[in-house]
Design a protein around this motif. Structure first.
Motif, PDB file in Angstrom:
ATOM      1  N   ASP A   1    -141.254  88.973  58.787  1.00 28.25           N
ATOM      2  CA  ASP A   1    -140.611  89.277  60.059  1.00 28.25           C
ATOM      3  C   ASP A   1    -139.497  90.278  59.778  1.00 28.25           C
ATOM      4  OD1 ASP A   1    -139.110  89.361  62.402  1.00 28.25           O
ATOM      5  OD2 ASP A   1    -139.429  87.253  62.854  1.00 28.25           O
ATOM      6  N   VAL A   2    -139.639  91.507  60.258  1.00 33.80           N
ATOM      7  CA  VAL A   2    -138.674  92.541  59.898  1.00 33.80           C
ATOM      8  C   VAL A   2    -137.274  92.223  60.407  1.00 33.80           C
ATOM      9  CG1 VAL A   2    -140.446  94.326  59.770  1.00 33.80           C
ATOM     10  CG2 VAL A   2    -139.213  93.969  61.920  1.00 33.80           C
ATOM     11  N   ARG A   3    -137.167  91.335  61.409  1.00 36.32           N
ATOM     12  CA  ARG A   3    -135.856  90.982  61.935  1.00 36.32           C
ATOM     13  C   ARG A   3    -135.025  90.198  60.930  1.00 36.32           C
ATOM     14  NH1 ARG A   3    -138.125  88.143  67.257  1.00 36.32           N
ATOM     15  NH2 ARG A   3    -139.464  87.332  65.580  1.00 36.32           N
ATOM     16  N   SER A   4    -135.661  89.655  59.903  1.00 42.30           N
ATOM     17  CA  SER A   4    -134.936  88.875  58.910  1.00 42.30           C
ATOM     18  C   SER A   4    -134.480  89.706  57.715  1.00 42.30           C
ATOM     19  CB  SER A   4    -135.818  87.720  58.414  1.00 42.30           C
ATOM     20  OG  SER A   4    -136.926  88.215  57.685  1.00 42.30           O
ATOM     21  N   ILE A   5    -134.828  90.982  57.684  1.00 45.26           N
ATOM     22  CA  ILE A   5    -134.562  91.804  56.498  1.00 45.26           C
ATOM     23  C   ILE A   5    -133.135  92.336  56.474  1.00 45.26           C
ATOM     24  CG2 ILE A   5    -135.225  93.915  55.274  1.00 45.26           C
ATOM     25  CD1 ILE A   5    -138.087  93.450  56.305  1.00 45.26           C
TER      26      ILE A   5
ATOM     27  N   LEU B   1    -129.395  95.907  54.371  1.00 48.13           N
ATOM     28  CA  LEU B   1    -129.112  96.111  52.951  1.00 48.13           C
ATOM     29  C   LEU B   1    -130.287  96.656  52.137  1.00 48.13           C
ATOM     30  CD1 LEU B   1    -127.180  95.946  50.598  1.00 48.13           C
ATOM     31  CD2 LEU B   1    -127.682  93.503  50.413  1.00 48.13           C
ATOM     32  N   PRO B   2    -131.501  96.085  52.227  1.00 48.50           N
ATOM     33  CA  PRO B   2    -132.596  96.634  51.420  1.00 48.50           C
ATOM     34  C   PRO B   2    -132.860  98.117  51.686  1.00 48.50           C
ATOM     35  CG  PRO B   2    -133.173  94.444  52.162  1.00 48.50           C
ATOM     36  CD  PRO B   2    -131.913  94.827  52.898  1.00 48.50           C
ATOM     37  N   HIS B   3    -132.753  98.539  52.955  1.00 47.57           N
ATOM     38  CA  HIS B   3    -132.967  99.957  53.249  1.00 47.57           C
ATOM     39  C   HIS B   3    -131.834 100.809  52.679  1.00 47.57           C
ATOM     40  CE1 HIS B   3    -134.593 103.443  55.174  1.00 47.57           C
ATOM     41  NE2 HIS B   3    -133.537 103.634  55.930  1.00 47.57           N
ATOM     42  N   ALA B   4    -130.616 100.288  52.709  1.00 50.09           N
ATOM     43  CA  ALA B   4    -129.497 101.025  52.105  1.00 50.09           C
ATOM     44  C   ALA B   4    -129.754 101.260  50.623  1.00 50.09           C
ATOM     45  CB  ALA B   4    -128.194 100.258  52.310  1.00 50.09           C
ATOM     46  N   LEU B   5    -130.318 100.264  49.935  1.00 44.15           N
ATOM     47  CA  LEU B   5    -130.620 100.429  48.514  1.00 44.15           C
ATOM     48  C   LEU B   5    -131.808 101.369  48.305  1.00 44.15           C
ATOM     49  CD1 LEU B   5    -130.109  96.858  47.040  1.00 44.15           C
ATOM     50  CD2 LEU B   5    -128.495  98.752  47.196  1.00 44.15           C
ATOM     51  N   ASP B   6    -132.775 101.349  49.235  1.00 42.32           N
ATOM     52  CA  ASP B   6    -133.881 102.314  49.152  1.00 42.32           C
ATOM     53  C   ASP B   6    -133.346 103.745  49.220  1.00 42.32           C
ATOM     54  OD1 ASP B   6    -135.760 100.310  48.982  1.00 42.32           O
ATOM     55  OD2 ASP B   6    -136.397 100.457  51.075  1.00 42.32           O
ATOM     56  N   LEU B   7    -132.422 103.986  50.151  1.00 46.26           N
ATOM     57  CA  LEU B   7    -131.829 105.316  50.264  1.00 46.26           C
ATOM     58  C   LEU B   7    -131.052 105.670  49.002  1.00 46.26           C
ATOM     59  CD1 LEU B   7    -130.580 105.272  53.966  1.00 46.26           C
ATOM     60  CD2 LEU B   7    -132.365 106.740  53.017  1.00 46.26           C
ATOM     61  N   PHE B   8    -130.353 104.699  48.460  1.00 43.11           N
ATOM     62  CA  PHE B   8    -129.593 104.958  47.235  1.00 43.11           C
ATOM     63  C   PHE B   8    -130.527 105.345  46.101  1.00 43.11           C
ATOM     64  CE2 PHE B   8    -126.880 103.907  43.590  1.00 43.11           C
ATOM     65  CZ  PHE B   8    -125.717 104.533  43.978  1.00 43.11           C
TER      66      PHE B   8
ATOM     67  N   ALA C   1    -133.695  97.484  58.871  1.00 43.16           N
ATOM     68  CA  ALA C   1    -132.405  98.097  59.197  1.00 43.16           C
ATOM     69  C   ALA C   1    -132.343  98.465  60.668  1.00 43.16           C
ATOM     70  CB  ALA C   1    -132.179  99.329  58.319  1.00 43.16           C
ATOM     71  N   HIS C   2    -133.453  98.957  61.201  1.00 47.28           N
ATOM     72  CA  HIS C   2    -133.508  99.313  62.618  1.00 47.28           C
ATOM     73  C   HIS C   2    -133.327  98.077  63.489  1.00 47.28           C
ATOM     74  CE1 HIS C   2    -135.449 100.591  66.437  1.00 47.28           C
ATOM     75  NE2 HIS C   2    -135.019 101.799  66.107  1.00 47.28           N
ATOM     76  N   ALA C   3    -133.976  96.975  63.121  1.00 48.74           N
ATOM     77  CA  ALA C   3    -133.863  95.737  63.897  1.00 48.74           C
ATOM     78  C   ALA C   3    -132.439  95.196  63.888  1.00 48.74           C
ATOM     79  CB  ALA C   3    -134.822  94.687  63.342  1.00 48.74           C
TER      80      ALA C   3
ATOM     81  N   GLY D   1    -140.492 104.089  68.063  1.00 51.31           N
ATOM     82  CA  GLY D   1    -139.648 102.941  68.391  1.00 51.31           C
ATOM     83  C   GLY D   1    -139.383 101.965  67.274  1.00 51.31           C
ATOM     84  N   ALA D   2    -139.992 102.159  66.106  1.00 47.51           N
ATOM     85  CA  ALA D   2    -139.692 101.373  64.901  1.00 47.51           C
ATOM     86  C   ALA D   2    -139.812  99.874  65.167  1.00 47.51           C
ATOM     87  CB  ALA D   2    -138.327 101.761  64.356  1.00 47.51           C
ATOM     88  N   SER D   3    -138.718  99.142  65.013  1.00 44.80           N
ATOM     89  CA  SER D   3    -138.765  97.684  65.129  1.00 44.80           C
ATOM     90  C   SER D   3    -138.889  97.195  66.556  1.00 44.80           C
ATOM     91  CB  SER D   3    -137.500  97.073  64.516  1.00 44.80           C
ATOM     92  OG  SER D   3    -136.370  97.317  65.356  1.00 44.80           O
ATOM     93  N   GLY D   4    -138.663  98.073  67.525  1.00 45.09           N
ATOM     94  CA  GLY D   4    -138.704  97.671  68.918  1.00 45.09           C
ATOM     95  C   GLY D   4    -137.381  97.186  69.457  1.00 45.09           C
ATOM     96  N   ALA D   5    -136.285  97.455  68.747  1.00 41.95           N
ATOM     97  CA  ALA D   5    -134.972  97.018  69.225  1.00 41.95           C
ATOM     98  C   ALA D   5    -134.672  97.581  70.605  1.00 41.95           C
ATOM     99  CB  ALA D   5    -133.892  97.444  68.233  1.00 41.95           C
ATOM    100  N   TYR D   6    -134.996  98.858  70.815  1.00 45.06           N
ATOM    101  CA  TYR D   6    -134.731  99.484  72.115  1.00 45.06           C
ATOM    102  C   TYR D   6    -135.808  99.113  73.126  1.00 45.06           C
ATOM    103  CZ  TYR D   6    -131.467 102.204  69.342  1.00 45.06           C
ATOM    104  OH  TYR D   6    -130.453 102.567  68.501  1.00 45.06           O
ATOM    105  N   ALA D   7    -137.055  99.091  72.689  1.00 46.59           N
ATOM    106  CA  ALA D   7    -138.138  98.739  73.601  1.00 46.59           C
ATOM    107  C   ALA D   7    -137.935  97.342  74.172  1.00 46.59           C
ATOM    108  CB  ALA D   7    -139.482  98.820  72.869  1.00 46.59           C
ATOM    109  N   THR D   8    -137.481  96.420  73.352  1.00 45.69           N
ATOM    110  CA  THR D   8    -137.223  95.060  73.811  1.00 45.69           C
ATOM    111  C   THR D   8    -136.134  95.039  74.877  1.00 45.69           C
ATOM    112  OG1 THR D   8    -137.893  94.128  71.678  1.00 45.69           O
ATOM    113  CG2 THR D   8    -136.513  92.760  73.079  1.00 45.69           C
TER     114      THR D   8
END
Length: 316
Positions: free
Chosen positions: A84-88, A91-98, A127-129, A158-165
């Motif tokens: 469930d991407v809402r639980s991520i 932080l993990p995406h910040a480290l991916d960018l790093f 991260a989007h969620a 729309g990625a995670s759907g934060a805005y669509a929701t």
């Protein structure tokens, strides 16, 4: 509920997390290692180094001591919970960018960015969620004000759907379109939020449902793409709108702001995208057939809203 992180990390905190992940110490701790010594043995690093990393992670709240061993806290669950991407969380995406930024000198020499980390898409969606709820509401409100008569909304990329929701919760008939990997990851949880999903080869989709929508919305999407891709994206958005429909792009413009610098540095690491000037947006919109292009501030936000309209009828 989405995992909530702080929006930024101190450099030392980011470094120790990155080193823990890159060295294998974090994976060892997430798997079975309960001590610095066990993590050192499993990851193949020295015990003194592992001790500093493990104790630092505990001091920062990612681990806690239980009896004679360490276990992860909720703050580190984003490294484990990927279904469930809402639980991520962020932080993990910040480290991916790093990870990508550490390769910047080579990227700048060759012009070729390294392949993204293994969990790039899910971590990006996580991260989007975790986007601050007030930002989501503010950006959706800014879009709705531009199209007060709209009924059908297309959330582009729309990625995670934060805005669509949020659009759906306000009563709009909402469709999210994004690349297949993103839709596969986010689609199951959006099906119960009255959000329809469409997998498409964005930004190169031929159309997103020709002439079906009153409002097309995209947040932090155009800064992810190169100029040619944005021209394609806006042309597809034009075709998706009914005559008289409205397009709202919320993104960081190249205006000397910190948000613009952040967007540009992110794009440099990824090897794609940029923060673009108002003139660039106007040029793309004009080429796609839009009219009445304008730029508005989004209250309480460091993003701008680029707004344009599909004409009521074809312009000769």
């Amino acid at each position: 509920m989405p995992t909530r992180d702080r929006s930024s990390l101190d450099a030392e905190e980011l470094f120790v997390l990155w080193a823990a992940r890159r060295s294998g110490v974090l994976e060892a701790l997430l798997d079975s290692a309960g001590t610095a010594e066990a993590a050192a043995a499993e990851a193949g690093v020295t015990e003194p180094a592992a001790r500093v990393v493990v104790e630092s992670l505990a001091d920062l709240g990612y681990l806690r001591r239980v009896g004679g061993e360490y276990e992860i806290t909720n703050r580190a669950l984003g490294f484990l919970a990927k279904r469930d991407v809402r639980s991520i969380g962020r932080l993990p995406h910040a480290l991916d960018l790093f990870d990508l930024w550490t390769a910047l000198p080579e990227t700048m020499r060759t012009g070729e960015a390294p392949d993204p980390p293994e969990e790039w898409t899910r971590n990006r969606l996580g991260a989007h969620a975790a986007t601050d709820e007030s930002r989501v509401r503010g950006r959706v409100t800014a879009a709705v004000r531009e199209a007060p008569e709209a009924d059908r909304v297309l959330d582009v990329c729309g990625a995670s759907g934060a805005y669509a929701t949020e659009f759906a919760a306000r009563g709009f008939e909402t469709t999210l379109v994004d690349e297949p990997a993103a839709v596969d990851a986010a689609g199951p949880m959006l099906a119960h939020r009255d959000v329809r999903t469409v997998a498409a080869d964005v930004p190169c989709a031929a159309d997103f449902g020709a002439g079906r929508f009153d409002l097309a919305f995209a947040a932090d999407a155009t800064s992810r793409f190169d100029p040619g891709e944005n021209r394609t994206l806006l042309s597809a958005a034009f075709d998706a709108l009914e005559p008289g429909g409205t397009l709202v792009l919320v993104d960081a413009l190249r205006d000397g702001s910190r948000a613009a610098v952040d967007a540009r540095v992110r794009a440099l690491g990824v090897g794609r995208g940029d923060a673009y000037t108002e003139e660039a947006y106007r040029s793309w919109l004009d080429a796609a057939g839009f009219v009445d292009a304008t730029v508005r501030a989004v209250p309480g936000d460091d993003r701008s809203a680029v707004v344009a309209r599909r004409p009521e009828r074809a312009v000769d």
